[in-house]
Design a protein around this motif. Structure first.
Motif, PDB file in Angstrom:
ATOM      1  N   UNK A 135       0.921 -10.724  -6.089  1.00 31.60           N
ATOM      2  CA  UNK A 135      -0.180 -10.142  -5.302  1.00 31.60           C
ATOM      3  C   UNK A 135      -1.386 -11.087  -5.274  1.00 31.60           C
ATOM      4  N   UNK A 136      -1.730 -11.698  -6.412  1.00 32.45           N
ATOM      5  CA  UNK A 136      -2.852 -12.650  -6.455  1.00 32.45           C
ATOM      6  C   UNK A 136      -2.573 -13.855  -5.568  1.00 32.45           C
ATOM      7  N   UNK A 137      -1.351 -14.355  -5.606  1.00 35.51           N
ATOM      8  CA  UNK A 137      -1.002 -15.504  -4.782  1.00 35.51           C
ATOM      9  C   UNK A 137      -1.059 -15.150  -3.296  1.00 35.51           C
ATOM     10  N   UNK A 138      -0.657 -13.945  -2.953  1.00 36.95           N
ATOM     11  CA  UNK A 138      -0.711 -13.526  -1.550  1.00 36.95           C
ATOM     12  C   UNK A 138      -2.143 -13.422  -1.061  1.00 36.95           C
ATOM     13  N   UNK A 139      -3.019 -12.895  -1.896  1.00 36.47           N
ATOM     14  CA  UNK A 139      -4.435 -12.766  -1.503  1.00 36.47           C
ATOM     15  C   UNK A 139      -5.080 -14.140  -1.340  1.00 36.47           C
ATOM     16  N   UNK A 140      -4.672 -15.073  -2.201  1.00 35.62           N
ATOM     17  CA  UNK A 140      -5.245 -16.410  -2.101  1.00 35.62           C
ATOM     18  C   UNK A 140      -4.826 -17.068  -0.784  1.00 35.62           C
ATOM     19  N   UNK A 141      -3.575 -16.889  -0.394  1.00 37.61           N
ATOM     20  CA  UNK A 141      -3.087 -17.485   0.848  1.00 37.61           C
ATOM     21  C   UNK A 141      -3.699 -16.812   2.065  1.00 37.61           C
ATOM     22  N   UNK A 142      -3.989 -15.525   1.973  1.00 40.65           N
ATOM     23  CA  UNK A 142      -4.555 -14.805   3.121  1.00 40.65           C
ATOM     24  C   UNK A 142      -6.061 -15.002   3.226  1.00 40.65           C
ATOM     25  N   UNK A 143      -6.667 -15.707   2.290  1.00 37.68           N
ATOM     26  CA  UNK A 143      -8.106 -15.978   2.343  1.00 37.68           C
ATOM     27  C   UNK A 143      -8.949 -14.781   1.967  1.00 37.68           C
ATOM     28  N   UNK A 144      -8.586 -14.094   0.936  1.00 37.21           N
ATOM     29  CA  UNK A 144      -9.356 -12.938   0.488  1.00 37.21           C
ATOM     30  C   UNK A 144     -10.671 -13.390  -0.109  1.00 37.21           C
TER      31      UNK A 144
END
Length: 823
Positions: free
Chosen positions: A149-158
């Motif tokens: 989940x953290x990696x996904x947020x980082x890629x989505x520019x959270x």
């Protein structure tokens, strides 16, 4: 030193090795008991054979002692007696061996109990590592999910704030995961240490067990071998005796024992007759005839004439006048034919009777004539009126022989007969057949045409009341008050039965009404077990326990049913003559989805349960192929059982192949017999009264609901009372209304339910008056059927032990088997 196989082969991912080894130790105790039973059965067979041989030896001694072959029977007798003695000696040795096996079984139970206490810490270590492993797996999954989940947020520019929050969650999940890794390492170390010690201990126990079993088998085989050696010696002795018994010796023995003498007859020469010497001294004599004692006869007037004729025939040229004057014309001289034989004179029948030797006597001083009167009565026809009634012993034998195994229902046939109680009555084939086959449980006594068959008789117009109304006191039966809503019958219709008080049953312990039985309110299954293996009826339909899928992580659901059958015989109003026998069976129900879980797992969790209130059971018979128990338990009111999971899986797989569309499968696990306390154990007490006259028969049946017999008290439903009435019934009047079947000569009452909430707390009476054309009637046996849901007579219950399973339904019920009453 044996290789430590247990230490190397009982680990695995799920850590179920300890459970398998522990139950394997328990199986050793079962094997010891089974070996003891096997040896006991062999001893019984040998004893029966020995007694049969002894009986055969007696038969040989009773054979004919006449003839040339007679001495051979002595050889047979001696040989057979020795064979019987050999087998009886084997029985003695086997009984001694059984005592040794029993002693070993007791020692084994003590050692197992001690071992159970010693390995308790290992069981805790097993449970600890299993729980830590599950928690570790969950925390690992949580950690991975948070990282992704953290990696996904980082890629989505959270936003940075969201990333910080996700980082905190990752950090927390990481710490929790690491802590469980450390806990697992600690639990693993302790588990390995405990499991190593326990595996070696279990292997040592099994080595000792197998060694002792081999010693027992060696003693067994040695005893049998010695017996066979003795039998061979006896057989060889028999062969030798028969070889020594030659044909010449048998003939010689007969000649010596039965010989009539060695002197042969000598020669006889012809001697001339000297007439003068032969006739000298001849005197007239009377003929003495045969007489029957006790009969008076006239003096034989013919004897003098016979003497004179003998004198004439014997004169042979004597001097004339030597015997005086003889009237040859009137003398009784026989006529001779041309060959010299006498010609029998023609005598009429009356003269023959008067002159026969039966009509004369030797003396006039005999006793007076005696009269004999002989009367031969014809055999009485078997109309049932001259036969004796069955004794209490015969009735006890009838009820006592009910086996725990269920009896399949047999439909009633018109001309079929079976005298269940050994009691003579007017032939009632269908009723007795129904009793003999326990058919009242599933069949309507009259069938669908009962109403039509009874329409030919006029019935009372009294409407059936909602409840029977006769109260039953503690010491006497009193007439019930007539309800206002019940119209009166014509005078004299139902007044024939004496209302005098008679003792009925033990007084009630308490007058308080027990709470009604709560219905099964489990939503996931209304009735998952059918009673296809019991003699009680199945009520309702079911879709089975809750379905199971392979993705289920919860405990697996199962259902249980207790089904009991009460058999009773009431004799008059005497409670001490009541015969009661109660049996039951326990059935488990498994959903069809559970088979896939069992077959996909190499070692599914063992299903264990505890049976409570077992002190009320007289006998428990578990399914030997599926169920095991620990006989070393000290608690007399409960008993632990566990299932053989491999055998259970095989049984369910076979049931699934035979019926793949079924949603659940039932398994009979055990049967039992309940300790009974006479009439106090019957849910419905009965007394029947008959008054039989030539033209009428009055009948009264008193009943009383007994809540103390049930655990907990529950209503009795679908009550049916069936009474055969003989004597040619032309009219019946009854209260409440009954159905009369003219073809079968039976009356039937149907009541909806009886409980403590019924009128008079479940006490009442059934009355009827019958008009006859061929009376009087003969009192017959009355049969009753009913059943109850939500309760049992034994109070036995079940609870699961351990994890992995949950009880989705606990169903209880009981019904009548042979439930009868006589006056």
């Amino acid at each position: 030193m044996i290789t430590p196989y247990f230490l190397e082969n009982f680990w695995g991912d799920k850590n179920n090795g300890f459970d398998v080894l522990y139950h394997n130790m328990k199986h050793g105790q079962i094997s010891s008991k089974e070996l003891s039973d096997f040896i006991r059965e062999r001893a019984t067979i040998e004893e029966v054979y020995s007694r049969s041989m002894t009986k055969l030896a007696k038969t040989a001694s009773n054979c004919s002692q006449l003839g040339t072959f007679a001495p051979v029977w002595d050889v047979f007798k001696q040989s057979t007696e020795k064979l019987a003695a050999c087998h009886m000696e084997l029985v003695r040795k086997l009984q001694e061996l059984i005592k040794e096996v029993q002693k070993y079984v007791e020692e084994q139970a003590k050692n197992h109990k001690k071992t159970k206490e010693e390995v308790a810490s290992t069981l805790e270590a097993v449970q600890n590592i299993q729980s830590v492993s599950q928690a570790l797996q969950k925390n690992k999954e949580n950690y991975i999910n948070k990282m992704l989940e953290q990696e996904r947020m980082r890629k989505e520019g959270a936003t940075q704030r969201d990333l910080d929050k996700a980082g905190l969650k990752v950090k927390k999940a990481t710490e929790s995961y690491k802590s469980y890794v450390e806990k697992y390492a600690t639990a693993k170390t302790e588990f390995e240490q405990r499991m190593t010690e326990t595996a070696q201990k279990f292997q040592g126990i099994e080595e000792e067990h197998v060694m002792r079993m081999q010693e027992i088998i060696h003693s067994y085989s040695q005893s049998v071998e010695e017996t066979h050696t003795q039998i061979g010696e006896v057989q060889q002795e028999f062969v030798n005796n028969m070889e020594n018994t030659s044909i010449e010796s048998l003939i010689q023995k007969l000649a010596e024992s039965k010989g009539t003498g060695k002197e042969r007859p000598g020669p006889i020469e012809f001697e001339e007759c000297n007439v003068s010497v032969a006739t000298e001294g001849v005197k007239p004599r009377k003929r003495k005839t045969f007489a029957i004692p006790g009969r008076r006869r006239d003096k034989d007037t013919d004897s003098t004439e016979s003497a004179e004729v003998e004198a004439v025939n014997a004169s042979n040229g004597a001097p004339p006048g030597f015997y005086g004057a003889i009237d040859l014309h009137n003398a009784n001289v026989p006529q001779l034919d041309e060959e010299g034989f006498c010609i029998r004179p023609e005598v009429n029948e009356n003269d023959a009777k008067e002159n026969s030797f039966y009509s004369s006597s030797d003396s006039e001083d005999e006793d007076e004539p005696r009269k004999f009167h002989v009367q031969i009565k014809p055999v009485q026809t078997n109309n049932g009126t001259h036969q004796h009634k069955a004794t209490i012993d015969e009735l006890k034998a009838s009820i006592g022989n009910i086996s725990l195994s269920p009896t399949p229902a047999v439909h009633m046939k018109k001309n079929q007969s079976s005298d269940e109680l050994g009691r003579a009555k007017i032939p009632q084939p269908s009723f007795n057949d129904r009793l003999a086959n326990n058919d009242l449980l599933s069949l309507d006594p009259f069938g669908p045409t009962s109403a039509g068959s009874s329409s030919s008789l006029p019935h009372s117009s009294v409407p059936p009341p909602n409840r029977p109304t006769t109260p039953l006191g503690t010491a006497a039966i009193v007439p019930p008050p007539r309800p206002l809503s019940r119209p009166k019958l014509p005078a004299g219709k139902l007044t024939g039965i004496n209302e005098a008080g008679r003792p009925f049953s033990p007084p009630k312990v308490s007058n308080s009404s027990p709470p009604p039985a709560a219905p099964l309110a489990r939503a996931e299954s209304s009735s998952s077990l059918s009673s296809n293996t019991s003699n009680t009826p199945t009520v309702g339909t079911s879709r089975g326990p809750s379905p199971v899928t392979l993705a289920s992580q919860d405990a697996l659901p199962i259902a249980v049913a207790f089904t009991e059958s009460v058999n009773a015989y009431f004799k008059g109003a005497d409670p001490s003559k009541c015969i009661v026998k109660i049996t039951g069976d326990m059935t488990l129900s498994f959903p069809s989805g559970i088979i896939k879980i069992f077959t996909s797992s190499p070692s599914p969790a063992v299903l264990s349960f505890k049976l409570s209130n077992t002190s009320r059971l007289e006998q428990i018979m578990p399914n030997q192929q599926l169920l095991h128990s620990d006989s070393s338990q000290s608690d007399t009111n409960s008993k632990d059982f566990w299932l053989n999971m491999s055998a259970l899986t095989a049984y369910l797989r076979k049931s699934s192949e035979q019926n793949p569309s079924a949603s659940y499968y039932n398994v009979d696990v055990l049967k039992y017999q309940v300790c009974s306390n006479g009439i106090q154990s019957t849910p419905l007490n009965l007394v029947v009264y008959w008054k039989c006259a030539p033209t009428t028969t009055d009948l009264r049946v008193d009943y009383r609901y007994n809540p103390e017999a049930m655990q907990p008290p529950a209503a009795l439903t679908n009550i049916q009372v069936l009474v055969p009435v003989s004597g040619g019934v032309t009219n019946m009047q009854s209260l409440p209304n009954a159905i009369w079947n003219a073809e079968q000569s039976k009356s039937l009452w149907k009541l909806s339910d009886i409980s403590v909430k019924s009128e008079n707390e479940g006490s009442g009476s059934l009355r009827a008056k019958f008009e006859l054309t061929d009376g009087p009637s003969i009192p017959a046996t009355m049969a009753v059927q009913f059943f109850s849901e939500g309760s049992t007579l034994s109070g036995v219950d079940m609870e699961l032990v351990g994890s992995g399973y949950r009880l989705s339904l606990n169903k209880k019920r009981f019904a009548t088997g042979r439930y009868m009453a006589d006056c």
